[in-house]
Design a protein around this motif. Structure first.
Motif, mmCIF file in Angstrom:
data_model
loop_
_atom_site.group_PDB
_atom_site.id
_atom_site.type_symbol
_atom_site.label_atom_id
_atom_site.label_comp_id
_atom_site.label_asym_id
_atom_site.label_seq_id
_atom_site.Cartn_x
_atom_site.Cartn_y
_atom_site.Cartn_z
ATOM 1 N N LEU A 234 38.022 78.051 -23.492
ATOM 2 C CA LEU A 234 38.845 78.979 -23.865
ATOM 3 C C LEU A 234 39.594 79.773 -22.544
ATOM 4 C CD1 LEU A 234 36.244 80.789 -26.378
ATOM 5 C CD2 LEU A 234 38.294 79.460 -26.718
ATOM 6 N N ALA A 235 40.712 79.825 -22.618
ATOM 7 C CA ALA A 235 41.526 80.125 -21.558
ATOM 8 C C ALA A 235 42.140 81.728 -21.551
ATOM 9 C CB ALA A 235 43.075 79.412 -21.208
ATOM 10 N N ASP A 236 41.721 82.471 -20.607
ATOM 11 C CA ASP A 236 42.037 84.030 -20.800
ATOM 12 C C ASP A 236 43.637 84.052 -20.834
ATOM 13 O OD1 ASP A 236 39.424 84.428 -20.612
ATOM 14 O OD2 ASP A 236 39.243 84.984 -18.435
ATOM 15 N N ALA A 237 44.338 83.106 -20.390
ATOM 16 C CA ALA A 237 45.695 83.341 -20.329
ATOM 17 C C ALA A 237 46.440 82.903 -21.530
ATOM 18 C CB ALA A 237 46.624 82.451 -19.312
ATOM 19 N N LEU A 238 45.553 82.069 -22.554
ATOM 20 C CA LEU A 238 46.219 81.752 -24.099
ATOM 21 C C LEU A 238 45.003 82.183 -24.947
ATOM 22 C CD1 LEU A 238 47.223 78.152 -22.774
ATOM 23 C CD2 LEU A 238 48.550 80.207 -23.059
ATOM 24 N N PRO A 239 45.032 83.502 -25.367
ATOM 25 C CA PRO A 239 43.941 83.907 -26.213
ATOM 26 C C PRO A 239 44.272 83.409 -27.529
ATOM 27 C CG PRO A 239 45.678 85.636 -25.785
ATOM 28 C CD PRO A 239 45.847 84.672 -24.943
ATOM 29 N N GLY A 240 42.956 83.238 -28.151
ATOM 30 C CA GLY A 240 43.096 82.595 -29.651
ATOM 31 C C GLY A 240 43.219 81.082 -29.768
ATOM 32 N N LYS A 241 43.602 80.270 -28.456
ATOM 33 C CA LYS A 241 43.332 79.058 -28.682
ATOM 34 C C LYS A 241 42.248 78.284 -27.935
ATOM 35 C CE LYS A 241 48.551 78.556 -28.386
ATOM 36 N NZ LYS A 241 49.769 77.905 -27.390
#
Length: 381
Positions: A234-241
């Motif tokens: 889970l990437a903080d810069a791409l929430p929900g992905k």
């Protein structure tokens, strides 16, 4: 009738009337009747009754739960190269820009090649001269007109000049700076017309076709983690992905200072959108149970041993439990509960073992039987 008898009868009637009046007065000022006494008794019981504590509860249910290790790490490219100039010269043309994809061997910059070309021409002339001398010496040595030592000297000189020629040719090739690896241009520190010194960094290329994340895992997890296990990022810069990956490498050595070992996870072509340097939350699943009994983490009590408040018959009971795997907001219950048991998730602070509770959203239990309707008065015959 005599006067005396008349007076005695009158006095008796007055005394009787006085007694009846006193009795009526005492009845009006004294204790309440039976109906009023019963009402007072009910009011006293209502004051002693304790109100039920409102709580929120969730039923224990079955679902799949995975055992995992979670950690955080920054993404790194699997390949990275700092491109430097191998020779000096003026940059005549910069052929790529930041963000551009390049292939290994692709030209990046063209430097001024004039000096290098002259060096090649000079060494080539010397090499041709010595090659001719060596050929004539070989013919004359058979006629014993040249000594064998002179022939050997010419041969060694020719080999030296040939090496110089190859070196000059290599220097000429350095005037065209090429990409050592395939990837994307991450930074450029040169412009057309700049004079470039030898060994000066001019480009940074990163291979983002496969990214890696390195976790420092406590040594207690060494027996549970293996290469090839599934990883979720889970990437903080791409929430929900979420981005799938696998465990690539595990260090067999535990660092004595920190008590941890390195676990490297890889993310390939499915990681579209990820960039080197992004901060990610990584979960490595190493076991899974398809039908586990779970409750929300919020149901657990924070008072030492694992326990929950179970709601039964309108009362809360403290029940010790044995925990299993935990995944997200759920925690597995190995012992202590059964499927369908209601456990308190909110309002636990005000509860004690045996406290009366009212579950918010549930129908309150009946406290008394419905009173029968009053019977109709019978008509008198």
């Amino acid at each position: 009738m005599s006067r005396q008898s008349f007076l005695l009868g009158r006095t008796g009637r007055c005394a009787a009337a006085l007694l009846i009046t006193s009795t009526l007065l005492l009845s009006g000022c004294g204790g309440a009747g039976p109906a009023e006494a019963n009402a007072a008794e009910k009011d006293g019981k209502a004051e002693k009754k304790v109100d039920a504590v409102p709580v929120e509860a969730v039923a224990a249910s079955r679902r799949a739960v995975a055992a995992s290790y979670t950690g955080t790490a920054a993404l790194e490219p699997r390949g990275e190269s700092q491109v430097v100039a191998k020779t000096s010269g003026v940059a005549l043309a910069v052929l790529v820009e930041e963000g551009q994809q390049v292939r290994a061997g692709q030209p990046l910059v063209r430097l001024d090649p004039d000096r290098a070309r002259l060096a090649v021409a000079q060494s080539e002339a010397q090499m041709r001269k010595l090659e001719n001398n060596y050929q004539r010496a070989q013919k004359l040595v058979g006629q014993q007109m040249v000594s064998a030592a002179d022939v050997d000297q010419i041969k060694y000189d020719l080999e030296n000049v040939r090496a110089q020629y190859r070196l000059a040719t290599l220097e000429l090739s350095y005037t065209t700076v090429i990409a050592p690896i395939s990837g994307v241009i991450a930074s450029r520190s040169i412009k057309t017309g700049n004079f470039v010194q030898i060994n000066t960094p001019i480009f940074r290329i990163v291979d983002n076709s496969r990214l890696e994340a390195t976790l420092n895992v406590p040594e207690r997890e060494l027996a549970t983690l293996r290469p090839g296990q599934p990883v979720t990022l889970l990437a903080d810069a791409l929430p929900g992905k979420t981005f799938p990956g696998t465990v690539d490498r595990i260090s067999p050595v535990v660092d004595a200072g920190s008590g941890t070992f390195r676990v490297v996870s890889g993310f390939g072509e499915d990681a579209e959108g990820l960039q080197p340097g992004m901060f990610g939350r990584i979960r490595i699943d190493y076991d899974q149970r398809a039908d586990a009994l779970v409750v929300p983490r919020l149901a657990l009590l924070d008072d030492g041993e694992p326990a929950v408040f179970r709601v039964r018959d309108g009362k809360a009971a403290r029940v010790p439990v044995k925990l299993g795997y935990a995944e997200g907001p759920w925690v597995e219950i190995r012992e202590g509960l059964a499927a369908g048991d209601q456990v308190v998730t909110a309002g636990k602070v005000a509860l004690r073992d045996g406290t009366a509770v009212q579950v918010i959203g549930a129908k309150p239990a009946a406290t008394a039987a419905a009173k029968p309707a009053p019977a109709k008065a019978e008509s008198r015959q």
